[in-house]
Design a protein around this motif. Structure first.
Motif, PDB file in Angstrom:
ATOM      1  N   ALA A 210      38.379 -45.174  36.098  1.00  0.00           N
ATOM      2  CA  ALA A 210      39.190 -44.795  34.932  1.00  0.00           C
ATOM      3  C   ALA A 210      40.514 -44.188  35.393  1.00  0.00           C
ATOM      4  O   ALA A 210      41.585 -44.527  34.876  1.00  0.00           O
ATOM      5  CB  ALA A 210      38.410 -43.805  34.063  1.00  0.00           C
ATOM      6  N   HIS A 211      40.434 -43.326  36.377  1.00  0.00           N
ATOM      7  CA  HIS A 211      41.636 -42.675  36.919  1.00  0.00           C
ATOM      8  C   HIS A 211      42.607 -43.730  37.467  1.00  0.00           C
ATOM      9  O   HIS A 211      43.823 -43.662  37.227  1.00  0.00           O
ATOM     10  CB  HIS A 211      41.185 -41.693  38.010  1.00  0.00           C
ATOM     11  N   ALA A 212      42.083 -44.723  38.170  1.00  0.00           N
ATOM     12  CA  ALA A 212      42.934 -45.779  38.740  1.00  0.00           C
ATOM     13  C   ALA A 212      43.628 -46.578  37.632  1.00  0.00           C
ATOM     14  O   ALA A 212      44.785 -46.986  37.787  1.00  0.00           O
ATOM     15  CB  ALA A 212      42.104 -46.712  39.620  1.00  0.00           C
TER      16      ALA A 212
ATOM     17  N   THR B 118      37.141 -45.452  30.509  1.00  0.00           N
ATOM     18  CA  THR B 118      38.596 -45.393  30.707  1.00  0.00           C
ATOM     19  C   THR B 118      39.284 -44.964  29.421  1.00  0.00           C
ATOM     20  O   THR B 118      40.221 -44.149  29.455  1.00  0.00           O
ATOM     21  CB  THR B 118      39.108 -46.764  31.193  1.00  0.00           C
ATOM     22  N   ALA B 119      38.819 -45.487  28.286  1.00  0.00           N
ATOM     23  CA  ALA B 119      39.422 -45.086  27.003  1.00  0.00           C
ATOM     24  C   ALA B 119      39.270 -43.573  26.813  1.00  0.00           C
ATOM     25  O   ALA B 119      40.217 -42.886  26.419  1.00  0.00           O
ATOM     26  CB  ALA B 119      38.769 -45.856  25.856  1.00  0.00           C
ATOM     27  N   ARG B 120      38.091 -43.039  27.129  1.00  0.00           N
ATOM     28  CA  ARG B 120      37.880 -41.585  27.025  1.00  0.00           C
ATOM     29  C   ARG B 120      38.838 -40.829  27.932  1.00  0.00           C
ATOM     30  O   ARG B 120      39.427 -39.822  27.559  1.00  0.00           O
ATOM     31  CB  ARG B 120      36.445 -41.223  27.442  1.00  0.00           C
TER      32      ARG B 120
ATOM     33  N   GLY C  28      48.846 -44.208  44.397  1.00  0.00           N
ATOM     34  CA  GLY C  28      48.644 -42.787  44.687  1.00  0.00           C
ATOM     35  C   GLY C  28      47.237 -42.343  44.296  1.00  0.00           C
ATOM     36  O   GLY C  28      46.990 -41.197  43.945  1.00  0.00           O
ATOM     37  N   TRP C  29      46.297 -43.305  44.365  1.00  0.00           N
ATOM     38  CA  TRP C  29      44.901 -43.057  43.941  1.00  0.00           C
ATOM     39  C   TRP C  29      44.183 -42.158  44.941  1.00  0.00           C
ATOM     40  O   TRP C  29      44.345 -42.328  46.146  1.00  0.00           O
ATOM     41  CB  TRP C  29      44.194 -44.413  43.874  1.00  0.00           C
ATOM     42  N   ASP C  30      43.427 -41.219  44.428  1.00  0.00           N
ATOM     43  CA  ASP C  30      42.527 -40.463  45.299  1.00  0.00           C
ATOM     44  C   ASP C  30      41.153 -40.490  44.638  1.00  0.00           C
ATOM     45  O   ASP C  30      41.037 -40.682  43.434  1.00  0.00           O
ATOM     46  CB  ASP C  30      43.012 -39.032  45.536  1.00  0.00           C
ATOM     47  N   ILE C  31      40.114 -40.299  45.448  1.00  0.00           N
ATOM     48  CA  ILE C  31      38.756 -40.473  44.937  1.00  0.00           C
ATOM     49  C   ILE C  31      38.106 -39.110  44.727  1.00  0.00           C
ATOM     50  O   ILE C  31      38.067 -38.285  45.637  1.00  0.00           O
ATOM     51  CB  ILE C  31      37.934 -41.337  45.914  1.00  0.00           C
ATOM     52  N   ALA C  32      37.622 -38.876  43.508  1.00  0.00           N
ATOM     53  CA  ALA C  32      36.973 -37.596  43.205  1.00  0.00           C
ATOM     54  C   ALA C  32      35.512 -37.610  43.669  1.00  0.00           C
ATOM     55  O   ALA C  32      35.005 -36.615  44.171  1.00  0.00           O
ATOM     56  CB  ALA C  32      37.045 -37.328  41.712  1.00  0.00           C
ATOM     57  N   TYR C  33      34.839 -38.749  43.470  1.00  0.00           N
ATOM     58  CA  TYR C  33      33.408 -38.839  43.798  1.00  0.00           C
ATOM     59  C   TYR C  33      33.213 -39.534  45.144  1.00  0.00           C
ATOM     60  O   TYR C  33      33.045 -40.745  45.205  1.00  0.00           O
ATOM     61  CB  TYR C  33      32.664 -39.601  42.703  1.00  0.00           C
ATOM     62  N   ASN C  34      33.239 -38.723  46.214  1.00  0.00           N
ATOM     63  CA  ASN C  34      33.089 -39.265  47.561  1.00  0.00           C
ATOM     64  C   ASN C  34      31.653 -39.254  48.050  1.00  0.00           C
ATOM     65  O   ASN C  34      31.339 -39.864  49.061  1.00  0.00           O
ATOM     66  CB  ASN C  34      33.942 -38.442  48.538  1.00  0.00           C
ATOM     67  N   ASP C  35      30.808 -38.523  47.330  1.00  0.00           N
ATOM     68  CA  ASP C  35      29.443 -38.314  47.796  1.00  0.00           C
ATOM     69  C   ASP C  35      28.478 -39.113  46.905  1.00  0.00           C
ATOM     70  O   ASP C  35      28.461 -38.912  45.677  1.00  0.00           O
ATOM     71  CB  ASP C  35      29.146 -36.807  47.705  1.00  0.00           C
TER      72      ASP C  35
END
Ligand code: NAD
Length: 320
Positions: free
Chosen positions: A227-229, A15-17, A298-305
């Motif tokens: 991290a995005h969340a 998350t810091a990155r 407004g979270w969306d998920i990048a890694y769905n797979d």
């Protein structure tokens, strides 16, 4: 600037990155009790110390004009918490209380807190939403439950706002950060140690659960999405958002056998496995409802797979 406690650890470091990449100025406070100096992200100001060191936190907040804190620092092993609950209540609850009070005394009124699906205990229904009863079944879950309650009281009495993010199974690697827990107890890195020659076999604990193939089902959420969340939660609080408890999971469940199959595909080889009895305290199914995270943050998920998640972890472990 943002204070990230536990920012040399797996999720705090990632998350810091992520925050640094987004242009945030980040101060990491970590005692390195379960991490190493080289795990501190480049570009962060680093302090080696304990979150309960009031003098140090006072100094950091004043010197760096801290406006918000992302509090990751904690101990995380459920089994260890059952053997030594004091260690967990001290670090995850008492020290969090001291930290929050120091922040409050310095006028820092925005806290994003690393909570866990373990606050729910044995699920009464799935997907688990935030209205689900909170009945933690081990000291680790209790230590986080108590800390969530401290935050609620700080909100009511001191106007300190928080977002407590209840992660389901964090996994994957991003930006050079991956899982390096010692001892490792998390499923994906444990499985991947087998094809990487670091472990002889993976144990499957119980095949008689009431699930699709009899093995436990979990919700695997990529650390990048966590991290995005956190970034969204930080900005939600900065925009005046009220305190919330929010699940972070994909909303999809994979059985242990399915995870092993995906790991085999990624590694390109069969993985040696052995079935043994159930572990005490493992619920059959843990799947998050992530509706609230999507609606409020407004979270969306990048890694769905799951394949992509495992591949990111595999590449990390191969190179580290
Ligand atoms: N990994 C998961 O699947 C998961 C799931 C749910 C919740 N969480 C929560 O997320 C947070 C981060 O977990 P992680 O997997 O990155 O763990 P981690 O062990 O990799 O990171 C924790 C970091 O906190 C530091 N730390 C611990 N106590 C400290 C203290 N008193 N003062 C200063 N630093 C201290 C450690 O040195 C370490 O760098 C924890 O709060 C954990 O409970 C993790």
């Amino acid at each position: 600037m943002v204070l990230v406690t536990g920012g040399a650890g797996y999720i705090g470091g990632t998350t810091a990155r992520y925050l640094i990449e987004k242009g945030e100025q980040v101060v990491v406070l970590d005692s390195l009790v379960s991490s190493n100096i080289e795990d501190v992200p480049n570009g962060a100001v680093f302090y080696k110390g304990d979150v309960a060191d009031t003098a140090l936190v006072n100094e950091i907040v004043k010197k760096h004009n801290i406006d918000a804190c992302l509090h990751f620092a904690a101990f995380i092993e459920v089994a260890e918490s059952c053997q030594n609950p004091y260690k967990y209540f001290e670090n995850n609850t008492s020290k969090a209380l001291i930290l929050f009070n120091t922040l409050k005394d310095n006028g820092v009124s925005k806290i994003v807190f690393s909570s866990t699906a373990a606050v729910y205990g044995e699920p009464e229904y799935t997907p688990i939403d935030e209205m689900h009863p909170l009945k933690p079944v081990n000291p680790y879950g209790l230590s986080k439950f108590f800390t969530e309650n401290i935050l609620s009281s700080f909100d009511a009495s001191y106007n300190v706002r928080h977002v407590a993010l209840r992660y389901f199974n964090a996994c994957g690697a991003w930006g050079g950060s991956g899982e390096k827990h010692n001892p490792e107890t998390h499923l994906i890195p444990l499985i991947l140690q087998v094809p990487l020659g670091k472990r002889e076999k993976i144990y499957i604990n119980g095949t008689d659960y009431n699930t699709k193939d009899g093995t436990c089902v979990r919700d695997y959420i990529h650390v990048y999405d966590l991290a995005h969340a956190h970034y969204l939660a930080l900005n939600y609080l900065r925009a005046g958002g009220r305190s919330e408890k929010i699940n972070l999971g994909t909303g999809k469940g994979f059985s242990i056998k399915e995870v092993i199959e995906v790991c085999e595909k990624v590694a390109g080889k069969e993985i040696n496995k052995e079935i043994r009895g159930r572990r005490e305290g493992d619920p059959a199914i843990l799947i998050a409802s992530n509706k609230k995270a999507k609606e409020i943050l407004g979270w969306d998920i990048a890694y769905n797979d799951l394949y992509d998640i495992v591949q990111s972890a595999y590449l990390f472990h191969k190179n580290n």
